[in-house]
Design a protein around this motif. Structure first.
Motif: not given
Length: 151
Positions: A1-30
């Motif tokens: 979900m996060i790569d080695n270049n992830f900045n642990f100092k500045e966490i944007h939870c919403g964008s991480l979640i969006k990235q996870g949804v895209l990676e898992k290919n989960i439909e918006l309806g679900s």
């Protein structure tokens, strides 16, 4: 979900979640069915830097990823050492202040992250020690134990 270049100092939870949804290919309806909400609310969550812990917990379950781990690793890297006062031992005795060094439990992911930064030359030992508070002796032990960062 996060790569080695992830900045642990500045966490944007919403964008991480969006990235996870895209990676898992989960439909918006679900997602809407899972949260019992409208699509606008999901889009709103993607935009937020922080979310309620209950919401993060639900996303962690849906995406099968522990988002709290990101915050834990942030604390490991950026939490300051704490001071502890010893109690005075009698009348007229001044209180002594001792530094209580925290015992860190570094995850393998954190060790790999730090070693990769060092190996790529992005930072040197002194910079790692100053920025993350990791003792020089710990860095040396990691280099001996994980010479290629793959063990």
């Amino acid at each position: 979900m996060i790569d080695n270049n992830f900045n642990f100092k500045e966490i944007h939870c919403g964008s991480l979640i969006k990235q996870g949804v895209l990676e898992k290919n989960i439909e918006l309806g679900s997602i809407c069915a899972f949260f019992k909400c409208e699509k606008e609310e999901v889009y709103s969550m993607y935009e937020k830097e922080t979310l309620n812990t209950e919401i993060i917990l639900q996303w962690s379950k849906l995406l099968e990823y522990n988002f709290f781990r990101i915050y834990s690793e942030h604390l490991i890297l950026y939490s300051p050492q704490t001071r502890v006062n010893t109690k005075s031992q009698g009348k007229g005795t001044a209180k002594k202040k001792n530094w209580a060094y925290r015992k860190n439990i570094y995850t393998k992911g954190m060790i790999d992250f730090i070693l990769e930064i060092l190996d790529k030359g992005e930072k040197n030992n002194l910079q790692i020690t100053q920025e993350y508070g990791i003792p020089k002796s710990t860095l040396n032990k990691w280099r001996d134990k994980y010479p290629n960062g793959k063990k």
